[in-house]
Design a protein around this motif. Structure first.
Motif, PDB file in Angstrom:
ATOM      1  N   THR B 213       0.778  -1.307   0.066  1.00  0.00           N
ATOM      2  CA  THR B 213      -0.127  -0.018   0.050  1.00  0.00           C
ATOM      3  C   THR B 213       0.939   1.190  -0.035  1.00  0.00           C
ATOM      4  OG1 THR B 213      -0.114   0.370   2.500  1.00  0.00           O
ATOM      5  CG2 THR B 213      -1.684  -1.069   1.389  1.00  0.00           C
ATOM      6  N   GLN B 214       2.076   1.076   0.484  1.00  0.00           N
ATOM      7  CA  GLN B 214       2.767   2.333   0.793  1.00  0.00           C
ATOM      8  C   GLN B 214       3.622   2.702  -0.709  1.00  0.00           C
ATOM      9  OE1 GLN B 214       5.244   0.822   4.192  1.00  0.00           O
ATOM     10  NE2 GLN B 214       5.341   2.846   4.604  1.00  0.00           N
ATOM     11  N   ARG B 215       3.707   1.409  -1.312  1.00  0.00           N
ATOM     12  CA  ARG B 215       4.314   1.643  -2.786  1.00  0.00           C
ATOM     13  C   ARG B 215       3.414   2.138  -3.830  1.00  0.00           C
ATOM     14  NH1 ARG B 215       6.697  -2.183  -5.268  1.00  0.00           N
ATOM     15  NH2 ARG B 215       8.069  -0.637  -6.199  1.00  0.00           N
ATOM     16  N   GLY B 216       2.242   2.150  -3.553  1.00  0.00           N
ATOM     17  CA  GLY B 216       1.394   2.573  -4.588  1.00  0.00           C
ATOM     18  C   GLY B 216       0.089   1.727  -5.029  1.00  0.00           C
ATOM     19  N   TYR B 217       0.233   0.471  -4.357  1.00  0.00           N
ATOM     20  CA  TYR B 217      -0.941  -0.397  -4.689  1.00  0.00           C
ATOM     21  C   TYR B 217      -1.959  -0.379  -3.607  1.00  0.00           C
ATOM     22  CZ  TYR B 217       2.136  -2.755  -7.989  1.00  0.00           C
ATOM     23  OH  TYR B 217       2.979  -2.924  -8.926  1.00  0.00           O
ATOM     24  N   SER B 290      -2.564  -2.305  11.137  1.00  0.00           N
ATOM     25  CA  SER B 290      -3.249  -0.842  10.886  1.00  0.00           C
ATOM     26  C   SER B 290      -3.445  -0.787   9.722  1.00  0.00           C
ATOM     27  CB  SER B 290      -2.603   0.000  11.984  1.00  0.00           C
ATOM     28  OG  SER B 290      -1.589   0.398  11.355  1.00  0.00           O
ATOM     29  N   LEU B 291      -2.136  -0.935   8.697  1.00  0.00           N
ATOM     30  CA  LEU B 291      -2.221  -0.451   7.423  1.00  0.00           C
ATOM     31  C   LEU B 291      -3.224  -1.306   6.408  1.00  0.00           C
ATOM     32  CD1 LEU B 291       0.030   1.478   8.283  1.00  0.00           C
ATOM     33  CD2 LEU B 291       1.272   0.670   6.168  1.00  0.00           C
ATOM     34  N   VAL B 292      -3.036  -2.555   6.840  1.00  0.00           N
ATOM     35  CA  VAL B 292      -4.037  -3.322   6.086  1.00  0.00           C
ATOM     36  C   VAL B 292      -5.382  -3.064   6.545  1.00  0.00           C
ATOM     37  CG1 VAL B 292      -4.532  -5.858   5.859  1.00  0.00           C
ATOM     38  CG2 VAL B 292      -2.147  -4.934   5.654  1.00  0.00           C
ATOM     39  N   ASP B 293      -5.742  -2.908   7.795  1.00  0.00           N
ATOM     40  CA  ASP B 293      -7.047  -2.684   8.167  1.00  0.00           C
ATOM     41  C   ASP B 293      -7.573  -1.509   7.543  1.00  0.00           C
ATOM     42  OD1 ASP B 293      -9.559  -2.518   9.942  1.00  0.00           O
ATOM     43  OD2 ASP B 293      -8.652  -0.834  11.008  1.00  0.00           O
ATOM     44  N   ARG B 294      -6.683  -0.358   7.196  1.00  0.00           N
ATOM     45  CA  ARG B 294      -7.525   0.476   6.477  1.00  0.00           C
ATOM     46  C   ARG B 294      -7.665   0.505   5.060  1.00  0.00           C
ATOM     47  NH1 ARG B 294      -9.259   3.521   3.701  1.00  0.00           N
ATOM     48  NH2 ARG B 294      -9.058   5.787   3.556  1.00  0.00           N
ATOM     49  N   ALA B 295      -6.579  -0.208   4.560  1.00  0.00           N
ATOM     50  CA  ALA B 295      -6.738  -0.547   3.045  1.00  0.00           C
ATOM     51  C   ALA B 295      -7.878  -1.186   2.964  1.00  0.00           C
ATOM     52  CB  ALA B 295      -5.382  -1.086   2.797  1.00  0.00           C
ATOM     53  N   LEU B 296      -8.393  -2.194   3.752  1.00  0.00           N
ATOM     54  CA  LEU B 296      -9.867  -3.181   3.635  1.00  0.00           C
ATOM     55  C   LEU B 296     -10.959  -2.393   3.929  1.00  0.00           C
ATOM     56  CD1 LEU B 296      -8.347  -6.159   5.207  1.00  0.00           C
ATOM     57  CD2 LEU B 296      -8.852  -6.010   2.833  1.00  0.00           C
ATOM     58  N   ARG B 297     -10.840  -0.896   4.249  1.00  0.00           N
ATOM     59  CA  ARG B 297     -11.992  -0.242   4.312  1.00  0.00           C
ATOM     60  C   ARG B 297     -12.558   0.332   3.282  1.00  0.00           C
ATOM     61  NH1 ARG B 297     -11.382   3.233   9.431  1.00  0.00           N
ATOM     62  NH2 ARG B 297     -13.422   3.561   9.240  1.00  0.00           N
ATOM     63  N   GLU B 300     -16.124   1.221   2.333  1.00  0.00           N
ATOM     64  CA  GLU B 300     -16.623   1.860   3.483  1.00  0.00           C
ATOM     65  C   GLU B 300     -16.472   3.344   3.162  1.00  0.00           C
ATOM     66  OE1 GLU B 300     -15.728   2.536   8.271  1.00  0.00           O
ATOM     67  OE2 GLU B 300     -15.032   0.528   7.300  1.00  0.00           O
ATOM     68  N   PHE B 301     -15.352   3.740   2.191  1.00  0.00           N
ATOM     69  CA  PHE B 301     -15.094   5.173   2.116  1.00  0.00           C
ATOM     70  C   PHE B 301     -15.317   5.237   0.552  1.00  0.00           C
ATOM     71  CE2 PHE B 301     -12.182   4.584   6.016  1.00  0.00           C
ATOM     72  CZ  PHE B 301     -13.032   5.207   6.496  1.00  0.00           C
ATOM     73  N   GLY B 302     -16.003   4.474  -0.188  1.00  0.00           N
ATOM     74  CA  GLY B 302     -16.145   4.702  -1.561  1.00  0.00           C
ATOM     75  C   GLY B 302     -14.827   4.734  -2.314  1.00  0.00           C
ATOM     76  N   GLU B 303     -13.753   4.215  -1.756  1.00  0.00           N
ATOM     77  CA  GLU B 303     -12.496   4.110  -2.767  1.00  0.00           C
ATOM     78  C   GLU B 303     -12.535   3.029  -3.816  1.00  0.00           C
ATOM     79  OE1 GLU B 303      -9.626   5.756   1.019  1.00  0.00           O
ATOM     80  OE2 GLU B 303      -9.823   3.728   0.605  1.00  0.00           O
ATOM     81  N   ASP B 304     -11.814   3.193  -4.764  1.00  0.00           N
ATOM     82  CA  ASP B 304     -11.821   2.185  -5.906  1.00  0.00           C
ATOM     83  C   ASP B 304     -10.902   1.114  -5.521  1.00  0.00           C
ATOM     84  OD1 ASP B 304     -12.984   3.834  -7.572  1.00  0.00           O
ATOM     85  OD2 ASP B 304     -11.240   4.709  -8.264  1.00  0.00           O
ATOM     86  N   ILE B 305     -11.437  -0.303  -5.607  1.00  0.00           N
ATOM     87  CA  ILE B 305     -10.665  -1.397  -5.384  1.00  0.00           C
ATOM     88  C   ILE B 305      -9.860  -1.629  -6.249  1.00  0.00           C
ATOM     89  CG2 ILE B 305     -10.825  -3.705  -4.141  1.00  0.00           C
ATOM     90  CD1 ILE B 305     -13.377  -2.896  -2.655  1.00  0.00           C
ATOM     91  N   VAL B 306      -8.576  -1.581  -6.248  1.00  0.00           N
ATOM     92  CA  VAL B 306      -7.808  -1.683  -7.252  1.00  0.00           C
ATOM     93  C   VAL B 306      -6.529  -2.588  -7.040  1.00  0.00           C
ATOM     94  CG1 VAL B 306      -8.254   0.598  -8.455  1.00  0.00           C
ATOM     95  CG2 VAL B 306      -6.428   0.632  -6.913  1.00  0.00           C
ATOM     96  N   ALA B 307      -6.485  -2.941  -5.739  1.00  0.00           N
ATOM     97  CA  ALA B 307      -5.085  -3.646  -5.378  1.00  0.00           C
ATOM     98  C   ALA B 307      -5.162  -4.747  -4.502  1.00  0.00           C
ATOM     99  CB  ALA B 307      -4.139  -2.340  -4.594  1.00  0.00           C
ATOM    100  N   PRO B 308      -4.352  -5.655  -4.294  1.00  0.00           N
ATOM    101  CA  PRO B 308      -4.656  -6.693  -3.187  1.00  0.00           C
ATOM    102  C   PRO B 308      -4.942  -6.310  -2.113  1.00  0.00           C
ATOM    103  CG  PRO B 308      -2.719  -7.040  -4.871  1.00  0.00           C
ATOM    104  CD  PRO B 308      -3.102  -5.815  -5.117  1.00  0.00           C
ATOM    105  N   GLN B 310      -6.630  -4.311  -0.636  1.00  0.00           N
ATOM    106  CA  GLN B 310      -7.996  -3.888  -0.583  1.00  0.00           C
ATOM    107  C   GLN B 310      -8.899  -5.043  -0.442  1.00  0.00           C
ATOM    108  OE1 GLN B 310      -7.541  -1.049  -3.774  1.00  0.00           O
ATOM    109  NE2 GLN B 310      -8.063   0.479  -2.234  1.00  0.00           N
ATOM    110  N   ASP B 311      -8.423  -6.250  -1.093  1.00  0.00           N
ATOM    111  CA  ASP B 311      -9.640  -7.340  -1.507  1.00  0.00           C
ATOM    112  C   ASP B 311      -9.600  -8.119  -0.368  1.00  0.00           C
ATOM    113  OD1 ASP B 311     -10.412  -9.564  -2.241  1.00  0.00           O
ATOM    114  OD2 ASP B 311      -9.541  -9.595  -4.443  1.00  0.00           O
ATOM    115  N   GLU B 312     -10.746  -7.925   0.382  1.00  0.00           N
ATOM    116  CA  GLU B 312     -10.931  -8.689   1.547  1.00  0.00           C
ATOM    117  C   GLU B 312     -10.599 -10.317   1.512  1.00  0.00           C
ATOM    118  OE1 GLU B 312     -14.221  -7.630   4.708  1.00  0.00           O
ATOM    119  OE2 GLU B 312     -15.093  -9.159   3.504  1.00  0.00           O
TER     120      GLU B 312
END
Lengths: 153, 369
Positions: B213-217, B290-297, B300-308, B310-312
């Motif tokens: 997630t830090q590298r852009g995914y 905590s980073l993965v928890d946020r990415a998996l939300r 909830e925040f209407g963000e585009d799901i484009v990266a692994p 974020q895929d619950e």
């Protein structure tokens, strides 16, 4: 959700405080204070080891979630005079749990008050000393920031 | 034709005896004690407890000894052990705000109540091997200082006071926490159930996802709002008494990540959060969680799901290393019949295409059968 902080919760019942201290008592402490009394107690339940699912709160103070389990050992005993005592603690130490149940029962019965209060005081003092020592060691690693002021004052 | 094959009992018994010998190693060297593992390899113990999802330092130390230091094997042993025990119940939720702090740092506020307490950290060491540890040299006792009387409040509570950050959680109060040890995984999950899975998830897997997630995914721009490590008291309600009773203390690591959110039609711009809570002193794991928890939300925040990350279903279904190792390692068990079937299939396909049998075909056939 922040209202979950139970700062205003009523003080713990006296027995809960006692059982909490007995849960922290070492086997050595329990033996030293209880063995001289020669008290006989009948096992009502356990000592038995099982699991308790520990819960946390989302974000620290939000909804509860299941964090993971811990081993817990519990015991219930009855004195010859009929009083029931409970012991419970993290871990798998069955003998310490059984002895703490006996101490709880004696306290309920009001018997051997001097020995029981000496035991509780010893545990409380040790726990407090260890906690204070740890807090002081942590405090020594506190960062004292100082700011370099540049330019006009 | 199917031929049942038996055998291997003697080989297995001898292999286990050999394993016991190799585990013990050179008898001229003293055997390692459980107490030594528990006190001197305590972060290994913490990792085994976290990923086994069972808090018991001495059993975790035993598992490490028994597994010859193979962490996933140790985690597997402890997981297997827990299945032999009855469940007594659920604790009261622990209060990390009342933690007896051993370490507490914030990357967002320099001067926060309670201060920056570095504790026993590897940070700022030079990562040079220390030859002094090759011998048993005396170690200096720690320095002490009078602790600050200030309340070490959570950083998120400070931000919350200004309304600049979302609250701790937003499920209804009556929500009964899901329990993946009782109910099989089902997607989509609620956040509480996801956190339970992440708390026992493999540190390496979560670390890699957090890094991605830090590298852009799936960028979520995290700050380490606060990391705290220390002891919290565990309490459990005893129905026979009608009140809750302390069971003792456990060490936990908590990480609050603070992340960007541009706001929506209904919400003003504010910081969002990811949460990590892990058994023991496990800072890397708590941060990754905590980073993965946020990415998996994301949803909830209407963000585009484009990266692994974020895929619950992808993350949670593959985060448990006991399951993962079970399925990957089962491949080494005999698959003689399965393979023979596939071998026949390949031969038939080649015959249908008019390909001549390979020269060495008859020898290989014998070996495979």
């Amino acid at each position: 959700m922040g209202a979950m902080m139970e700062k205003d919760a009523p003080a713990r019942p006296e027995r809960a405080v006692r059982m909490g201290l007995l849960a922290r008592a070492s086997l050595t402490e329990l033996k030293a204070h209880l063995e001289p009394l020669g008290v006989e107690a009948q096992a009502v339940r356990g000592p038995e080891t099982g699991l308790v699912m520990l819960r946390g709160r989302i974000g620290g103070g939000g909804n509860a979630f299941n964090l993971g389990e811990a081993t817990v050992t519990r015991a219930t005993v009855r004195l010859a005079t009929g009083e029931i005592g409970h012991g419970q603690r993290l871990g798998t130490d069955r003998e310490a749990t059984r002895l703490s149940a006996i101490a709880d029962a004696l306290a309920e019965a009001g018997r051997h008050e001097a020995a029981i209060s000496a035991l509780l005081r010893a545990v409380e003092e040790r726990v407090a000393t260890e906690a204070a020592r740890q807090a002081e060691e942590t405090a020594a690693t506190r960062v004292d920031f100082f700011t370099m002021v540049r330019g006009e004052d | 034709m199917y031929v049942a094959v038996k055998g291997g009992e003697a080989a297995i018994a001898n292999a286990h005896r050999l394993l016991a010998d190799r585990r013990r190693g050179d008898r001229a060297i003293r055997a390692i004690g459980i107490d030594q593992i528990e006190s001197q390899l305590s972060l290994a113990v913490d990792r085994v407890m976290a990923e086994a999802s069972l808090y018991d330092p001495s059993l975790a130390a035993l598992a490490i000894k028994q597994s010859r230091g193979d962490m996933i094997e140790a985690i597997f042993l402890l997981r297997a052990y827990r299945t032999t025990l009855p469940r007594f119940g659920y604790s009261e939720p622990v209060d990390t705000g009342a933690m007896r702090i051993e370490r507490r740092v914030s990357a967002t506020y320099k001067d926060l109540p309670g201060g920056q307490l570095l504790g026993p950290t590897f940070d700022y060491t030079h990562r040079l091997l220390d030859p002094a540890l090759q011998t048993d040299e005396a170690v200096e006792t720690p320095l002490t200082r009078t602790p600050s009387p200030e309340n070490t409040s959570r950083v998120t509570d400070i931000l919350n006071g200004e309304g600049l950050i979302e609250p701790d959680s937003s499920m209804e109060d009556e929500h009964e926490p899901g329990d993946i040890t009782r109910t099989p995984l089902d997607f989509p999950m609620t956040r509480d159930t996801r956190l339970q899975a992440l708390a026992r998830g493999d540190e390496g897997f979560l670390l890699a996802l957090a890094y991605s997630t830090q590298r852009g995914y799936a960028r979520t721009h995290p700050f380490a709002g606060e990391i705290r490590i220390g002891m919290v008291e565990v309490e459990m309600d005893l129905p026979e008494l009608g009140f809750s009773v302390p069971l003792g203390e456990v060490r936990l690591t908590e990480c609050q990540s603070v992340n960007q959110f541009k706001g929506s039609a209904t919400q003003p711009p504010q910081f969002t959060r990811g949460y990590g809570l892990v058994f023991g002193q496990s800072e890397r794991k708590a941060m990754a969680m905590s980073l993965v928890d946020r990415a998996l939300r994301a949803e909830e925040f209407g963000e585009d799901i484009v990266a692994p990350a974020q895929d619950e279903e992808f993350v949670i279904a593959h985060s448990d290393n006991v399951q993962a190792t079970g399925f990957v390692e089962h491949l080494k068990l005999p698959h003689y019949v399965d393979f023979q079937a596939e071998l026949d299939l390949v031969r038939r396909m080649r015959a249908e295409q008019g390909l001549a049998p390979a020269n060495t075909q008859s020898e290989q056939k014998e070996a495979a059968e």
